[in-house]
Design an enzyme around this catalytic site. Sequence first.
Site, PDB file in Angstrom:
ATOM      1  N   GLU A   1      -5.527  -8.320   0.815  1.00  0.00           N
ATOM      2  CA  GLU A   1      -5.889  -8.118   2.241  1.00  0.00           C
ATOM      3  C   GLU A   1      -7.445  -7.699   2.158  1.00  0.00           C
ATOM      4  O   GLU A   1      -7.782  -7.108   1.117  1.00  0.00           O
ATOM      5  CB  GLU A   1      -5.188  -6.870   2.800  1.00  0.00           C
ATOM      6  CG  GLU A   1      -3.983  -7.140   3.399  1.00  0.00           C
ATOM      7  CD  GLU A   1      -3.364  -5.907   4.088  1.00  0.00           C
ATOM      8  OE1 GLU A   1      -4.016  -5.013   4.468  1.00  0.00           O
ATOM      9  OE2 GLU A   1      -2.325  -5.760   4.117  1.00  0.00           O
TER      10      GLU A   1
ATOM     11  N   GLU B   1       0.847  -1.318   0.028  1.00  0.00           N
ATOM     12  CA  GLU B   1      -0.033   0.045   0.081  1.00  0.00           C
ATOM     13  C   GLU B   1       0.729   1.172  -0.006  1.00  0.00           C
ATOM     14  O   GLU B   1       1.047   1.959   1.045  1.00  0.00           O
ATOM     15  CB  GLU B   1      -0.884   0.086   1.198  1.00  0.00           C
ATOM     16  CG  GLU B   1      -2.040  -1.269   1.054  1.00  0.00           C
ATOM     17  CD  GLU B   1      -2.861  -0.969   2.328  1.00  0.00           C
ATOM     18  OE1 GLU B   1      -2.795  -0.265   3.117  1.00  0.00           O
ATOM     19  OE2 GLU B   1      -3.869  -1.770   2.361  1.00  0.00           O
TER      20      GLU B   1
HETATM   21  C1  BGC Z   1      -2.299  -2.546   6.036  1.00  0.00           C
HETATM   22  C2  BGC Z   1      -2.559  -3.323   7.253  1.00  0.00           C
HETATM   23  C3  BGC Z   1      -3.449  -2.644   8.245  1.00  0.00           C
HETATM   24  C4  BGC Z   1      -4.849  -2.937   7.654  1.00  0.00           C
HETATM   25  C5  BGC Z   1      -6.062  -2.552   8.795  1.00  0.00           C
HETATM   26  C6  BGC Z   1      -3.969  -2.118   5.485  1.00  0.00           C
HETATM   27  O1  BGC Z   1      -3.958  -0.849   5.352  1.00  0.00           O
HETATM   28  O2  BGC Z   1      -1.781  -3.083   5.128  1.00  0.00           O
HETATM   29  O3  BGC Z   1      -1.137  -3.406   7.703  1.00  0.00           O
HETATM   30  O4  BGC Z   1      -3.471  -3.351   9.573  1.00  0.00           O
HETATM   31  O5  BGC Z   1      -5.068  -2.161   6.476  1.00  0.00           O
HETATM   32  O6  BGC Z   1      -5.844  -1.040   8.789  1.00  0.00           O
END
Ligand code: BGC
Length: 460
Positions: free
Chosen positions: A368, A180
Amino acid sequence: MTENSTAQVQDQPVWSRLDFGDNFDWGVATAAYQIEGAHDIADKGASIWDVFTNKKGKVKQNHHGQIACDFFNRYPDDLMLMRELAIPNFRFSLSWSRLIPNGTGKISQHGIDYYNRLIDHCLELGITPWVTLYHWDLPQELEKRGGWPNRDIVSWFSEYAALCANSFGDRVNHWMVLNEPMVFTGAGYFLGVHAPGRRGFGSFIPAVHHTALCQAEGGRILKSILPHAEVGTTISCSHVEPLQQCDKDIKAAHRVDALLNRLFLEPALGLGYPLDDLKFMRRIEKYIKPDDEALLPFDFDFIGIQNYTREVVKYSFWTPFLQANLVPAKKRNVPYTLMNWEVYPEGIYHLLHKFSRYKNIRKLIITENGAAFPDELKDGQVNDQERLNYLQRYLQQVLRAKQEGANVQGYFVWSFLDNFEWAEGYDPRFGLVHVDYETQQRTIKESGLWYRDFLMCRSK
Ligand code: BGC
């Protein structure tokens, strides 16, 4: 938890893992600083997050990642738990300052040994490692020398990428260059709410350009050393909509989309920065050298998309540069999570179609997706029905997009364990596995058990 975030308990889905096909990679994701702890063991160098969390008031309740989930010491047990949950792929990041304490120069054998053990252990248990080179924890020594706004970062990062490829590439076949970039440049160098806590355009704009160069250069280095590896990078993205269907809101939403979703992706795809839609970013041209145009693109094997929510945008005369405001979920009477992020499963569906329309994206992996809810550990159980519903509803939309032709071939839950949630500290819990930070006791949540059953499904 919030009153508005009503749990929409749903029926058991009528679809299963099998509907996603055999060539779909399932996993969980984590990041070094958020779980490892062991912040100063042996010759490990400090990272910008070690320093940032030491400053009072930067992180809620002054939480820090010095111990975190103690994954550095507990990884054998945690990987066993991962295997119990039938999770085939584990995405984690390497800590640059654990491997090269000063960011450049001398290598730490202690750090190399640790990641060797971790990778070997994954493989012994039949878990495939997916490695991110950079998940936000820049070595502090490099920050002292200017950090991401200093163009020398391209050679520092190249040295680090080559070390990782040469040290672990014989066993790691799946790589992601950056996590990101928009978040770590925006929150770390423009808003100052993440490490290293710098603010303003003077830091942000060069940080963006050098990050975009490293994104491509990292890809080239990994691929040149490991021609058979799958090399990707990850992008934070949100489906963006105007508050009202009026010209001003529509244009404001377009600008926000360019900033949040396109700024780092399009240069990698050979399309350049979306400067027509982000006029205030034009000052980036000052940092672009004559040969850079050829250096920004890289033909990634996959683009990792990371999605949690949608953004609804309203024109704002008073907001400098962007002239747009995000309308918070709380004000829109929609369900939202502990991060105040709207629960909007259709968003991931729209994004998958949006990104599938880019001709030169080879494939998409959701690297993610997940949610923080106020979990309660009661009688040795965590009944996190809201997270379970969230995951099911988002997955259903992933399947819908896939069945309509979106080229998505993987899905990773954020996150395996509850962990250090950056500026928010430890309160928001994202894990499939609950962590008691006092005792380091792990408890598989209902969502984790559901994910296990889902992954284990062999026939309908
Ligand atoms: C990030 C993580 C973070 C997650 C939740 C993403 O932006 O890669 O490191 O914990 O979102 O906020």
